[in-house]
Design a protein around this motif. Structure first.
Motif, PDB file in Angstrom:
ATOM      1  N   THR A   1     -11.438  18.916  41.072  1.00  0.00           N
ATOM      2  CA  THR A   1     -12.346  17.673  40.742  1.00  0.00           C
ATOM      3  C   THR A   1     -11.608  17.113  39.770  1.00  0.00           C
ATOM      4  O   THR A   1     -11.542  17.745  38.505  1.00  0.00           O
ATOM      5  N   CYS A   2     -11.369  15.687  39.703  1.00  0.00           N
ATOM      6  CA  CYS A   2     -10.606  15.224  38.363  1.00  0.00           C
ATOM      7  C   CYS A   2     -11.564  13.856  37.788  1.00  0.00           C
ATOM      8  O   CYS A   2     -11.984  13.344  38.805  1.00  0.00           O
ATOM      9  N   ILE A   3     -12.038  14.034  36.719  1.00  0.00           N
ATOM     10  CA  ILE A   3     -12.641  12.854  35.976  1.00  0.00           C
ATOM     11  C   ILE A   3     -11.732  12.414  34.803  1.00  0.00           C
ATOM     12  O   ILE A   3     -11.309  13.039  34.060  1.00  0.00           O
ATOM     13  N   ILE A   4     -11.453  10.877  35.128  1.00  0.00           N
ATOM     14  CA  ILE A   4     -10.617  10.292  34.206  1.00  0.00           C
ATOM     15  C   ILE A   4     -11.037   9.277  33.519  1.00  0.00           C
ATOM     16  O   ILE A   4     -11.824   8.368  34.227  1.00  0.00           O
ATOM     17  N   ILE A   5     -11.341   9.316  32.080  1.00  0.00           N
ATOM     18  CA  ILE A   5     -11.744   8.094  31.577  1.00  0.00           C
ATOM     19  C   ILE A   5     -10.411   7.423  31.261  1.00  0.00           C
ATOM     20  O   ILE A   5      -9.426   7.707  30.615  1.00  0.00           O
ATOM     21  N   THR A   6     -10.660   6.110  31.362  1.00  0.00           N
ATOM     22  CA  THR A   6      -9.295   5.219  31.160  1.00  0.00           C
ATOM     23  C   THR A   6      -9.650   3.850  30.703  1.00  0.00           C
ATOM     24  O   THR A   6     -10.749   3.276  31.275  1.00  0.00           O
ATOM     25  N   HIS A   7      -8.811   3.232  30.232  1.00  0.00           N
ATOM     26  CA  HIS A   7      -8.858   1.728  29.927  1.00  0.00           C
ATOM     27  C   HIS A   7      -7.516   1.192  30.636  1.00  0.00           C
ATOM     28  O   HIS A   7      -7.356  -0.166  30.361  1.00  0.00           O
ATOM     29  N   ARG A   8      -7.038   2.134  31.506  1.00  0.00           N
ATOM     30  CA  ARG A   8      -5.635   1.394  31.939  1.00  0.00           C
ATOM     31  C   ARG A   8      -5.948   1.136  33.316  1.00  0.00           C
ATOM     32  O   ARG A   8      -6.221   1.881  34.469  1.00  0.00           O
TER      33      ARG A   8
END
Ligand code: ATP
Length: 565
Positions: free
Chosen positions: A524-531
């Motif tokens: 399970t993947c949690i990505i914080i991003t501004h991109r």
């Protein structure tokens, strides 16, 4: 007084790892003290025999004196060895205990301290306590024994003189009492200033590049100078204070020595004592004066160790992280993450996250977006159990099992934080940090997926290349890719990336993020991003807005991409 007794009990408890050897060393020290007093009596007999031209007696006393000297040397060596052993053992245990306490403490509690302050406690304060246990306490015991034996020996050969010397004791007690409060304050102020100094040096060195690029070298050195001057002033004040009290003691003891000398000389003239007795008197007086001055010198370490005890007790009072005692099937399976009405704020009444509810299913890739300062990292800290919800609950669910999230569940997570988090050492050592059993093939695969294999192979020493503190020697993007490979190698069911691809170019970023989909263990993947580009690989997008978590429609990705771009 009760507080002091509690601190002394605490110090006694901390001495346990080396108490046996330390006791033997102290007993040997006491024997050596007794021997040194006995030596004064031997020299008396030796001088008197020599004056009386009694050769047999002179030889007898010379043999006794030689044997005593030899045994003293052997005993001193043994004592020194035992003291070193006890001192190292106690210091190591103390430092390990406090380091471990910090390692297992609640993250929020730890973050209230400056790292240099914690460092001073673990290094300097533990050393102060150790010196007190292994230096000051044995010195007090041997001094008291030497004082007692010398006094009673003097009492036997010259009672009046013995009584005269012992009246010095209450005077010393009084001087110490007068000094105690001032000394304690001096120690605390100096220690606080030392922490300020260490923190300043540590931060300036860590940010040396900023110092240079802002052309602030001179300003930084001036600040260093200012703190050093404050430190110097405090040390000089303390030194002046202790020198003045020391001077009072020296005046007293010199006057007393003069009186003893006059007394002996006059008695010798009158024929009331022999020449040998006169030398014995002088030596015995020294053996009373020496432990007295040594006892006086113990006052400062006593005060400083009581203050150090207080500071270490502060560390002990830091709450430790709590875990669940019920680690069952979740460990080996892919859990559902469920947030149920979760609220959190760093300060009372100011909630950063408000009533957040959501479910993240195994194998999903979720993006968390939102403007800076909205609480994205805070949400990740909650998932990592570094902080805990003020209201609501976070669960991990697996079939019919449901567990409240705790620090033990970190073992299910691979986390790639913001910034450069590499250790100094080789690239391989960094890669194996989270999974020491990974094979060479695993390493190659993880590096390929994180787009780092090519640049590592181009380095002169490949995987054996040594990198400096915080990845020095690598570019930001290279360091990030190694950090990603390190997390891939941990093969955990949950993978969290907190702006972990921010230093990569768009093409490499997309390629790294897409490779997450190809990870064999399908986390399970949690990505914080501004991109914006990162959103296209995500199954769902959650946006933080004023503390509320809003699920975005995937069809709105182009709109979101525009707002992030
Ligand atoms: N340790 C802390 N103590 C007190 N307040 C904190 C702490 N850490 C963060 N905050 C505050 O919490 C708020 C949310 O911070 P957080 O780092 O979670 O935001 P973010 O959305 O991840 O920001 P960014 O995108 O800039 O990384 C900010 O207002 C910040 O000032």
């Amino acid at each position: 007084m009760k507080e002091t007794i509690n601190k002394l009990k605490w110090i006694y408890k901390k001495s346990k790892p080396g108490i046996v050897t330390l006791t033997v060393a102290t007993i040997i020290g006491s024997i050596l003290s007794a021997i040194s007093v006995y030596n004064a009596m031997i020299s008396k007999s030796l001088i008197d025999s020599a004056i009386n031209k009694n050769l047999d007696s002179v030889i007898k006393w010379l043999v006794i004196m030689g044997s005593i000297m030899l045994s003293s040397i052997l005993l001193s060596t043994l004592r020194s060895f035992l003291s070193t052993y006890s001192s190292n053992k106690i210091l190591n245990e103390l430092q390990k205990e406090y380091f471990s306490h910090l390692a297992y403490s609640e993250w929020m509690e730890l973050s209230k301290f400056h790292s240099a302050g914690l460092m001073t406690r673990i290094t300097s304060d533990t050393s102060t306590i150790n010196n007190f246990i292994c230096g000051t306490i044995p010195s007090i015991i041997t001094s008291i024994i030497m004082l007692g034996i010398s006094f009673f020996t003097l009492l036997k050969i010259e009672p009046n003189l013995a009584i005269f010397t012992i009246v010095i004791l209450p005077i010393i007690g009084l001087i110490n009492k007068l000094c105690s409060r001032r000394l304690k304050k001096f120690y605390k102020d100096i220690q606080d200033k030392n922490i300020e100094y260490t923190s300043f040096v540590q931060e300036s060195l860590q940010n040396l590049m900023i110092v240079k690029t802002f052309c602030n070298e001179k300003k930084t050195i001036n600040n260093l100078d200012r703190i050093q001057n404050q430190k110097l002033k405090l040390s000089l004040k303390q030194s002046l204070f202790t020198s003045l009290t020391g001077m009072l003691f020296s005046i007293g003891s010199s006057a007393a020595y003069f009186v003893v000398f006059c007394w002996g000389a006059l008695s010798l003239v009158k024929g009331a004592i022999t020449f040998g007795t006169m030398t014995a008197l002088l030596q015995l007086f020294n053996k009373i004066e020496y432990p007295l001055s040594s006892l006086m010198g113990c006052y400062s370490p006593i005060i400083s160790s009581l203050a150090a005890t207080e500071r270490l007790m502060e560390i002990e009072s830091l709450a430790l992280e709590k875990g669940t005692n019920n680690m069952n099937v979740l460990i080996s399976n892919k859990p559902v993450i469920k947030l149920d009405n979760v609220s959190f704020g760093y300060k009372e009444d100011v909630n950063i996250l408000k009533n957040i509810s959501c479910t993240i299913n195994p194998g999903e890739t979720i993006a968390i977006v939102g403007p800076s300062g909205q609480g994205k990292t805070t949400l990740i800290r909650l998932l990592l159990s570094l902080i805990h919800p003020e209201n609501g609950d976070i669960y991990l669910k697996n079939n019919n099992f449901k567990e409240l999230l705790s620090k033990d569940h970190r073992n299910l997570i691979s986390y790639i934080p913001q910034g450069n988090t590499l250790f100094s050492g080789t690239i391989t050592e960094n890669l194996l940090y989270g999974n020491k059993d990974a094979t060479y093939e695993d390493i190659l695969k993880a590096c390929e997926l994180s787009c780092s294999l090519d640049f590592i192979n181009k380095l002169d020493e490949g995987f054996d290349t040594k990198i400096g503190e915080k990845g020095l020697g690598l570019s930001e993007g290279q360091a990030q890719r190694i950090a990603i490979a390190r997390a891939f190698l941990r093969t955990k069911p949950i993978l969290i990336l907190d702006e972990a691809t921010s230093a990569l170019d768009e093409k490499t970023e997309v390629s790294v993020l897409e490779s997450i989909k190809n990870l064999e263990h399908k986390p399970t993947c949690i990505i914080i991003t501004h991109r914006p580009k990162a959103l296209s690989i995500c199954d769902r997008i959650l946006r933080l807005d004023n503390g509320y978590l809003i699920e975005e429609d995937r069809n709105d990705i182009p709109k979101l991409e525009i707002s992030l771009a």
